[in-house]
Design a protein around this motif. Structure first.
Motif, PDB file in Angstrom:
ATOM      1  N   MET A 134       0.846  -1.193   0.000  1.00 39.92           N
ATOM      2  CA  MET A 134       0.000   0.000   0.000  1.00 39.92           C
ATOM      3  C   MET A 134       0.885   1.249   0.000  1.00 39.92           C
ATOM      4  N   ILE A 135       0.383   2.254  -0.644  1.00 37.06           N
ATOM      5  CA  ILE A 135       1.077   3.539  -0.712  1.00 37.06           C
ATOM      6  C   ILE A 135       0.293   4.518   0.143  1.00 37.06           C
ATOM      7  N   HIS A 136       0.998   5.123   1.101  1.00 41.68           N
ATOM      8  CA  HIS A 136       0.355   6.019   2.064  1.00 41.68           C
ATOM      9  C   HIS A 136       0.946   7.420   1.981  1.00 41.68           C
ATOM     10  N   ASN A 137       0.151   8.388   2.383  1.00 37.95           N
ATOM     11  CA  ASN A 137       0.627   9.758   2.517  1.00 37.95           C
ATOM     12  C   ASN A 137       1.104   9.998   3.935  1.00 37.95           C
ATOM     13  N   ASN A 138       1.957  10.995   4.063  1.00 39.53           N
ATOM     14  CA  ASN A 138       2.300  11.553   5.358  1.00 39.53           C
ATOM     15  C   ASN A 138       2.359  13.061   5.162  1.00 39.53           C
ATOM     16  N   THR A 139       2.575  13.799   6.207  1.00 42.93           N
ATOM     17  CA  THR A 139       2.560  15.261   6.115  1.00 42.93           C
ATOM     18  C   THR A 139       3.581  15.770   5.112  1.00 42.93           C
ATOM     19  N   GLU A 140       4.778  15.226   5.146  1.00 44.56           N
ATOM     20  CA  GLU A 140       5.838  15.672   4.237  1.00 44.56           C
ATOM     21  C   GLU A 140       5.468  15.412   2.772  1.00 44.56           C
ATOM     22  N   ARG A 141       4.937  14.252   2.498  1.00 48.28           N
ATOM     23  CA  ARG A 141       4.541  13.921   1.124  1.00 48.28           C
ATOM     24  C   ARG A 141       3.445  14.853   0.627  1.00 48.28           C
ATOM     25  N   VAL A 142       2.447  15.084   1.464  1.00 45.54           N
ATOM     26  CA  VAL A 142       1.340  15.965   1.068  1.00 45.54           C
ATOM     27  C   VAL A 142       1.866  17.374   0.807  1.00 45.54           C
ATOM     28  N   GLN A 143       2.775  17.854   1.644  1.00 45.36           N
ATOM     29  CA  GLN A 143       3.345  19.193   1.439  1.00 45.36           C
ATOM     30  C   GLN A 143       4.088  19.270   0.106  1.00 45.36           C
ATOM     31  N   LYS A 144       4.863  18.252  -0.217  1.00 44.06           N
ATOM     32  CA  LYS A 144       5.598  18.234  -1.490  1.00 44.06           C
ATOM     33  C   LYS A 144       4.640  18.161  -2.667  1.00 44.06           C
ATOM     34  N   LEU A 145       3.586  17.353  -2.552  1.00 42.51           N
ATOM     35  CA  LEU A 145       2.591  17.257  -3.613  1.00 42.51           C
ATOM     36  C   LEU A 145       1.859  18.584  -3.800  1.00 42.51           C
ATOM     37  N   GLU A 146       1.516  19.238  -2.689  1.00 39.23           N
ATOM     38  CA  GLU A 146       0.825  20.527  -2.774  1.00 39.23           C
ATOM     39  C   GLU A 146       1.709  21.574  -3.445  1.00 39.23           C
TER      40      GLU A 146
END
Length: 120
Positions: free
Chosen positions: A1-13
């Protein structure tokens, strides 16, 4: 499974709000041939990025992840090879965000119609 974390979401945003398919000398990319092409290509990538940002807490499967990216690659097929190359470089950025080291030949298949690594 591929999950988000705060750092990933910030980079995606950060990637989401970036203007895409503009000239990039480091990548030898001249920019999309017209604003219409640029906007279409950007929209396809932004749909992928937004879907990843909206990933449920439980995560998504690798199949779902690659299916999202493949939808964007399908859009890029209708344009010049430069747009496909640039789109794939955005996908590589996304792979880096998720610490995915290999597309298992998917990017090559989308770009060339086959994986040159497997054509001995």
């Amino acid at each position: 499974m591929i999950h988000n974390n705060t750092e990933r979401v910030q980079k995606l945003e950060k990637l989401l709000v970036e203007k895409k398919f503009t000239a990039d000398e480091k990548l030898f990319y001249p920019g999309a041939p017209s604003e219409e092409v640029r906007a279409t290509c950007e929209q396809a990538m932004n749909i992928v990025i937004q879907a990843l940002i909206d990933t449920p807490e439980a995560g998504i499967t690798e199949i779902e992840f690659w299916s999202l990216l493949e939808k964007a690659a399908t859009v890029y097929k209708q344009f010049d090879s430069e747009e496909m190359e640039r789109g794939l470089s955005y996908m590589e950025e996304i792979m880096d965000i998720y610490d995915i080291e290999s597309s298992d030949g998917r990017l090559n298949t989308w770009r060339y119609g086959f994986d040159p690594a497997n054509s001995h």
